[in-house]
Design a protein around this motif. Structure first.
Motif, PDB file in Angstrom:
ATOM      1  N   HIS A 388       1.100  -1.143   0.024  1.00 56.07           N
ATOM      2  CA  HIS A 388       0.223  -0.086  -0.068  1.00 56.07           C
ATOM      3  C   HIS A 388       0.910   1.318  -0.065  1.00 56.07           C
ATOM      4  O   HIS A 388       0.681   2.164  -0.763  1.00 56.07           O
ATOM      5  CB  HIS A 388      -1.009  -0.083   1.263  1.00 56.07           C
ATOM      6  CG  HIS A 388      -1.846   1.179   1.182  1.00 56.07           C
ATOM      7  ND1 HIS A 388      -2.876   1.479   0.540  1.00 56.07           N
ATOM      8  CD2 HIS A 388      -1.647   2.173   2.463  1.00 56.07           C
ATOM      9  CE1 HIS A 388      -3.604   2.568   0.963  1.00 56.07           C
ATOM     10  NE2 HIS A 388      -2.688   3.186   1.898  1.00 56.07           N
ATOM     11  N   HIS A 389       1.837   1.287   0.928  1.00 59.50           N
ATOM     12  CA  HIS A 389       2.800   2.628   0.931  1.00 59.50           C
ATOM     13  C   HIS A 389       3.629   2.662  -0.372  1.00 59.50           C
ATOM     14  O   HIS A 389       3.819   3.543  -0.895  1.00 59.50           O
ATOM     15  CB  HIS A 389       3.823   2.396   1.997  1.00 59.50           C
ATOM     16  CG  HIS A 389       3.177   2.648   3.511  1.00 59.50           C
ATOM     17  ND1 HIS A 389       2.550   3.889   3.847  1.00 59.50           N
ATOM     18  CD2 HIS A 389       2.987   1.604   4.578  1.00 59.50           C
ATOM     19  CE1 HIS A 389       1.809   3.992   5.019  1.00 59.50           C
ATOM     20  NE2 HIS A 389       2.167   2.541   5.448  1.00 59.50           N
ATOM     21  N   LYS A 390       4.195   1.343  -1.061  1.00 62.34           N
ATOM     22  CA  LYS A 390       4.927   1.468  -2.038  1.00 62.34           C
ATOM     23  C   LYS A 390       3.950   2.131  -3.133  1.00 62.34           C
ATOM     24  O   LYS A 390       4.644   3.045  -4.136  1.00 62.34           O
ATOM     25  CB  LYS A 390       5.392   0.206  -2.491  1.00 62.34           C
ATOM     26  CG  LYS A 390       6.273  -0.001  -3.696  1.00 62.34           C
ATOM     27  CD  LYS A 390       7.092  -1.299  -3.883  1.00 62.34           C
ATOM     28  CE  LYS A 390       7.973  -1.409  -4.953  1.00 62.34           C
ATOM     29  NZ  LYS A 390       8.247  -2.795  -5.193  1.00 62.34           N
ATOM     30  N   SER A 528      -1.424   0.076  11.642  1.00 63.31           N
ATOM     31  CA  SER A 528      -1.263   0.784  10.152  1.00 63.31           C
ATOM     32  C   SER A 528      -2.283   0.560   9.367  1.00 63.31           C
ATOM     33  O   SER A 528      -2.805   1.549   8.837  1.00 63.31           O
ATOM     34  CB  SER A 528      -0.075   0.235   9.468  1.00 63.31           C
ATOM     35  OG  SER A 528       0.158   0.798   8.274  1.00 63.31           O
ATOM     36  N   ILE A 529      -3.073  -0.549   9.037  1.00 61.61           N
ATOM     37  CA  ILE A 529      -4.192  -0.809   8.346  1.00 61.61           C
ATOM     38  C   ILE A 529      -5.345  -0.008   8.955  1.00 61.61           C
ATOM     39  O   ILE A 529      -6.126   0.590   8.193  1.00 61.61           O
ATOM     40  CB  ILE A 529      -4.559  -2.417   8.501  1.00 61.61           C
ATOM     41  CG1 ILE A 529      -3.645  -3.290   7.810  1.00 61.61           C
ATOM     42  CG2 ILE A 529      -5.854  -2.589   7.892  1.00 61.61           C
ATOM     43  CD1 ILE A 529      -3.510  -4.653   7.889  1.00 61.61           C
ATOM     44  N   VAL A 530      -5.530  -0.030  10.200  1.00 65.59           N
ATOM     45  CA  VAL A 530      -6.647   0.917  11.130  1.00 65.59           C
ATOM     46  C   VAL A 530      -6.789   2.287  10.521  1.00 65.59           C
ATOM     47  O   VAL A 530      -7.574   2.758  10.195  1.00 65.59           O
ATOM     48  CB  VAL A 530      -6.893   0.518  12.424  1.00 65.59           C
ATOM     49  CG1 VAL A 530      -7.755   1.624  13.122  1.00 65.59           C
ATOM     50  CG2 VAL A 530      -7.358  -0.715  12.772  1.00 65.59           C
ATOM     51  N   ILE A 531      -5.447   2.982  10.814  1.00 64.05           N
ATOM     52  CA  ILE A 531      -5.265   4.181  10.555  1.00 64.05           C
ATOM     53  C   ILE A 531      -5.106   4.586   8.877  1.00 64.05           C
ATOM     54  O   ILE A 531      -6.007   5.487   8.603  1.00 64.05           O
ATOM     55  CB  ILE A 531      -3.855   4.752  11.161  1.00 64.05           C
ATOM     56  CG1 ILE A 531      -4.083   4.764  12.775  1.00 64.05           C
ATOM     57  CG2 ILE A 531      -3.577   6.041  10.572  1.00 64.05           C
ATOM     58  CD1 ILE A 531      -2.648   5.001  13.212  1.00 64.05           C
ATOM     59  N   ASN A 532      -4.579   3.484   8.309  1.00 67.32           N
ATOM     60  CA  ASN A 532      -4.758   3.970   6.893  1.00 67.32           C
ATOM     61  C   ASN A 532      -6.314   3.795   6.366  1.00 67.32           C
ATOM     62  O   ASN A 532      -6.592   4.679   5.588  1.00 67.32           O
ATOM     63  CB  ASN A 532      -3.999   2.589   6.188  1.00 67.32           C
ATOM     64  CG  ASN A 532      -2.579   3.128   5.861  1.00 67.32           C
ATOM     65  OD1 ASN A 532      -2.049   4.015   6.374  1.00 67.32           O
ATOM     66  ND2 ASN A 532      -1.908   1.827   5.807  1.00 67.32           N
ATOM     67  N   THR A 533      -7.032   2.812   6.818  1.00 64.19           N
ATOM     68  CA  THR A 533      -8.545   2.976   6.283  1.00 64.19           C
ATOM     69  C   THR A 533      -9.257   4.013   7.023  1.00 64.19           C
ATOM     70  O   THR A 533     -10.106   4.581   6.221  1.00 64.19           O
ATOM     71  CB  THR A 533      -9.021   1.575   7.015  1.00 64.19           C
ATOM     72  OG1 THR A 533      -8.149   0.560   6.473  1.00 64.19           O
ATOM     73  CG2 THR A 533     -10.277   1.164   6.457  1.00 64.19           C
ATOM     74  N   TYR A 534      -9.118   4.395   8.170  1.00 66.81           N
ATOM     75  CA  TYR A 534     -10.190   5.168   8.697  1.00 66.81           C
ATOM     76  C   TYR A 534      -9.474   6.792   8.567  1.00 66.81           C
ATOM     77  O   TYR A 534     -10.405   7.865   8.248  1.00 66.81           O
ATOM     78  CB  TYR A 534     -10.186   5.143  10.231  1.00 66.81           C
ATOM     79  CG  TYR A 534     -11.351   3.870  10.637  1.00 66.81           C
ATOM     80  CD1 TYR A 534     -10.621   2.816  10.304  1.00 66.81           C
ATOM     81  CD2 TYR A 534     -12.450   3.970  10.666  1.00 66.81           C
ATOM     82  CE1 TYR A 534     -11.716   1.500  10.714  1.00 66.81           C
ATOM     83  CE2 TYR A 534     -13.213   3.324  10.878  1.00 66.81           C
ATOM     84  CZ  TYR A 534     -12.942   1.822  10.946  1.00 66.81           C
ATOM     85  OH  TYR A 534     -13.888   0.902  10.986  1.00 66.81           O
ATOM     86  N   LYS A 535      -8.211   6.990   8.321  1.00 64.57           N
ATOM     87  CA  LYS A 535      -7.877   8.293   7.808  1.00 64.57           C
ATOM     88  C   LYS A 535      -7.045   8.456   6.859  1.00 64.57           C
ATOM     89  O   LYS A 535      -6.689   9.686   6.416  1.00 64.57           O
ATOM     90  CB  LYS A 535      -6.880   8.818   9.328  1.00 64.57           C
ATOM     91  CG  LYS A 535      -7.430   8.676  10.696  1.00 64.57           C
ATOM     92  CD  LYS A 535      -8.659   9.411  10.725  1.00 64.57           C
ATOM     93  CE  LYS A 535      -8.581  11.012  10.329  1.00 64.57           C
ATOM     94  NZ  LYS A 535      -9.750  11.879  10.335  1.00 64.57           N
ATOM     95  N   GLN A 536      -6.662   7.329   6.148  1.00 65.06           N
ATOM     96  CA  GLN A 536      -5.820   7.405   4.669  1.00 65.06           C
ATOM     97  C   GLN A 536      -4.518   8.145   5.017  1.00 65.06           C
ATOM     98  O   GLN A 536      -4.185   9.046   4.293  1.00 65.06           O
ATOM     99  CB  GLN A 536      -6.644   8.337   3.567  1.00 65.06           C
ATOM    100  CG  GLN A 536      -8.024   7.429   3.038  1.00 65.06           C
ATOM    101  CD  GLN A 536      -9.212   7.644   4.064  1.00 65.06           C
ATOM    102  OE1 GLN A 536      -9.658   8.964   4.339  1.00 65.06           O
ATOM    103  NE2 GLN A 536      -9.889   6.538   4.340  1.00 65.06           N
ATOM    104  N   SER A 538      -0.524   7.488   6.933  1.00 65.79           N
ATOM    105  CA  SER A 538       0.293   6.563   7.813  1.00 65.79           C
ATOM    106  C   SER A 538       0.274   7.090   9.224  1.00 65.79           C
ATOM    107  O   SER A 538      -0.072   7.981   9.644  1.00 65.79           O
ATOM    108  CB  SER A 538       1.681   6.852   7.149  1.00 65.79           C
ATOM    109  OG  SER A 538       2.254   8.109   7.195  1.00 65.79           O
ATOM    110  N   ILE A 539       0.848   6.027  10.008  1.00 68.05           N
ATOM    111  CA  ILE A 539       0.866   6.259  11.589  1.00 68.05           C
ATOM    112  C   ILE A 539       1.756   7.580  11.610  1.00 68.05           C
ATOM    113  O   ILE A 539       1.201   8.338  12.530  1.00 68.05           O
ATOM    114  CB  ILE A 539       1.711   5.023  12.201  1.00 68.05           C
ATOM    115  CG1 ILE A 539       0.786   3.815  11.936  1.00 68.05           C
ATOM    116  CG2 ILE A 539       1.779   5.304  13.784  1.00 68.05           C
ATOM    117  CD1 ILE A 539       1.276   2.794  12.556  1.00 68.05           C
ATOM    118  N   SER A 540       2.881   7.866  11.236  1.00 64.12           N
ATOM    119  CA  SER A 540       3.665   8.983  11.455  1.00 64.12           C
ATOM    120  C   SER A 540       2.995  10.303  11.000  1.00 64.12           C
ATOM    121  O   SER A 540       2.763  11.381  11.712  1.00 64.12           O
ATOM    122  CB  SER A 540       5.127   8.929  10.734  1.00 64.12           C
ATOM    123  OG  SER A 540       4.973   8.849   9.308  1.00 64.12           O
TER     124      SER A 540
END
Length: 602
Positions: A388-390, A528-536, A538-540
């Motif tokens: 996903h990040h790549k 990471s998956i949760v934050i990516n999904t709910y906020k689109q 990365s954690i940082s």
């Protein structure tokens, strides 16, 4: 004696001239490329074009031709040989070798400053890197070709390069980027006779709109692509195969709008088309889409499974890895409720095909189904996160490359025109002085313009009631997360994140994903998956946005806090340096913290 001496000198002169002529003639014979040799290598070239011969034989003939071409030292023959060699290597699917010979073509074109063959080489680089699924490299090559075409004012090549770039962006799932690129391409080709590539651009825009759920626009551009084929001549120009692809896309748009019966009727017409049946790739695509839509329209349709399996078998037969990914995904969906073990088998097959091809979009898509069908998915979750990040990085970089290229091309084109008009030193000096004056005026104007922009952003920032980027525990339970994380684990993570925000845990320095996840009783992949999904995000990025939101609120409410140095403020809100804080603050707000504080104090 004098007469005899003159005779001797004259004789020596004659002998010297005769010897010189003999040596010169010998050298000419050694270096001159005879007509006989030219005829022989021409014959070898013709043989390399004979379709009835094997590819290895044809490659042998063109290699012989190239040796002669290099001996002749004639650029036209060398270019011709290298073009033929790279083409045959591409047909043989020896893409790495094709790239090596394309490099020879490109290097020679640069040495000779031949922009025509430089563009030819860049096109081939783009094609062969794409065949190797090196999409980012391919995109760069097409971008360089676009840059050259802009300098040479070759609008046709500019439009075609943008079509190639838009196609790559579509393959990477960047539909917004591909739409923008393709629309730029239309501007170059809409007033030309290049119907084939103009239709291709309309098609890309149609697909991008469909994937973005803008179905009205998708239909309009699809109709424009089809409308270009208004007679037999234009249909042949565009290509009957491409017209059939556009009709297949039309069926998918109809289905997306819920018009399943219309879509199915159109696909059945395509299925029975004898021309399409001869193209196994496209025939398999239609079979797979028809089987899928019949199943979507009626889950108990008895023909769906047969069509899906037929499409899969055909794609296996021709080793169409890209098509196999689609077929396996369709079969995964078909068996999802009927037979979960079969569904998992096809999902894993799609995942395997996607990894072979290096297709990041399909890796994510296949993993989405594997999460729903498999018990232990820790390894897959890590791959999902990395992929996903790549994918995000590649798409962002491609957009930046194109944006910079557009700017540089315009600048270089202007400079090229100016330089050709400059006749002498005095004119150059006058131009430089004028340019500096314009730049100075523009610089002053730009400074005041930026000040107005900063002021506007400052006012907008003051008008916001909330600057924190929070996650609410009442958020909808999204499918993409539920596939890999249980509902109980998800709710726990969301609660922990809310407490993290409420207690301002993000102000602590040196927070990393692993330690944060551990403090929540989870792991960094799930977090990471949760934050990516709910906020689109990365954690940082999520943590940094919370820190910036806190800094904005406190600077507004606490006059004492505004007296601190930027370094002290940065440290208070969790950043290790004032530079990083200022950079993140500007990225979030469009202004720098020093400016924000200055305006608050006024």
């Amino acid at each position: 004696m004098k007469l005899r001496s003159r005779h001797i000198n004259f004789s020596l002169l004659v002998i010297t001239l005769l010897l010189s002529n003999a040596i010169y003639s010998q050298k000419q014979q050694q270096t001159k490329f005879s007509q006989k040799q030219l005829d022989e290598i021409t014959r070898q070239y013709r043989l390399s074009n004979v379709d009835s011969l094997s590819l290895s034989e044809r490659l042998g003939y063109v290699s012989y031709y190239l040796k002669g071409a290099y001996l002749s030292q004639k650029d036209s023959l060398i270019y011709k040989g290298l073009l033929q060699k790279t083409w045959l290597l591409g047909v043989a699917k020896q893409y790495d070798s094709a790239i090596i010979y394309t490099r020879q073509l490109y290097d020679r074109a640069i040495e000779k400053k031949d922009t025509f063959y430089m563009q030819k080489a860049l096109l081939k680089f783009g094609i062969y890197h794409k065949k190797n699924n090196q999409l980012a490299t391919s995109f760069k090559c097409h971008t360089e070709r676009f840059k050259l075409s802009k300098i040479t004012k070759d609008t046709i090549t500019s439009g075609r390069s943008l079509l190639d770039m838009a196609n790559i962006q579509t393959s990477l799932g960047d539909f917004s980027g591909s739409k923008t690129t393709a629309i730029d391409g239309v501007r170059y080709l809409e007033k030309t006779a290049d119907l084939r590539n103009l239709a291709g651009l309309y098609h890309i825009i149609s697909v991008a709109n469909k994937e973005s759920k803008r179905y009205d626009e998708a239909r309009i551009y699809n109709e424009q692509a089809l409308a270009l084929g208004k007679d037999s001549f234009s249909i042949n120009t565009i290509g009957i195969k491409n017209i059939l692809i556009f009709k297949n896309t039309k069926a998918l748009i109809l289905a997306a709008e819920g018009e399943y019966q219309k879509a199915i009727r159109l696909l059945k017409t395509l299925e029975s088309d004898t021309i399409l049946q001869q193209d196994k790739n496209e025939y398999a695509r239609v079979l797979s889409n028809l089987g899928h839509l019949q199943w979507v329209d009626g889950k108990e349709n008895k023909y769906s499974e047969k069509l899906l399996l037929k499409g899969l078998a055909l794609r296996n037969e021709i080793n169409d890895v890209g098509g196999l990914m689609s077929s396996n995904i369709h079969l995964t969906r078909y068996y999802f409720e009927k037979d979960r073990s079969k569904a998992l088998k096809y999902a894993e097959a799609a995942y395997k095909n996607a990894k072979i091809r290096g297709d990041l979009v399909f890796i994510i898509k296949a993993l989405g189904y594997i999460f729903k069908l498999k018990e232990n998915v820790n390894k897959e979750a890590i791959v999902y996160d990395q992929t996903h990040h790549k994918l995000q990085e590649i798409n962002q970089k491609n957009r930046e490359i194109y944006a910079v290229t557009k700017y540089e091309n315009e600048k270089l084109a202007d400079e090229n025109v100016i330089l050709t008009k400059e006749k002498d030193k005095l004119t150059n000096q006058a131009w430089i002085i004028s340019l500096l004056l314009i730049m100075s005026i523009a610089g002053v104007g730009y400074y005041y313009y930026r000040q107005q922009i900063y002021k506007k952003r400052f006012i907008q920032l003051l008008g916001k009631d909330e600057h924190k980027d929070t996650i609410k525990t009442s958020a909808i339970y999204k499918t993409g997360v539920s596939s890999s994380i249980s509902e109980e684990a998800l709710e726990h993570l969301l609660t922990q994140l809310q407490q993290f925000e409420d207690q301002k845990g993000y102000l602590a320095p040196n927070i990393n994903a692993k330690d944060l996840a551990k403090s929540f009783g989870s792991n960094s992949s799930y977090l990471s998956i949760v934050i990516n999904t709910y906020k689109q995000k990365s954690i940082s990025q999520y943590i940094n946005d919370l820190r910036i939101g806190f800094a904005i609120d406190k600077l507004q409410s606490d006059p004492t806090f505004r007296k601190y140095t930027i370094k002290a403020i940065a440290k208070d809100v969790g950043f290790n340096s004032s530079e990083i804080f200022a950079k993140k603050f500007f990225k979030n707000t469009g202004i720098y913290p020093s400016y924000f504080i200055k305006k608050l104090e006024m």
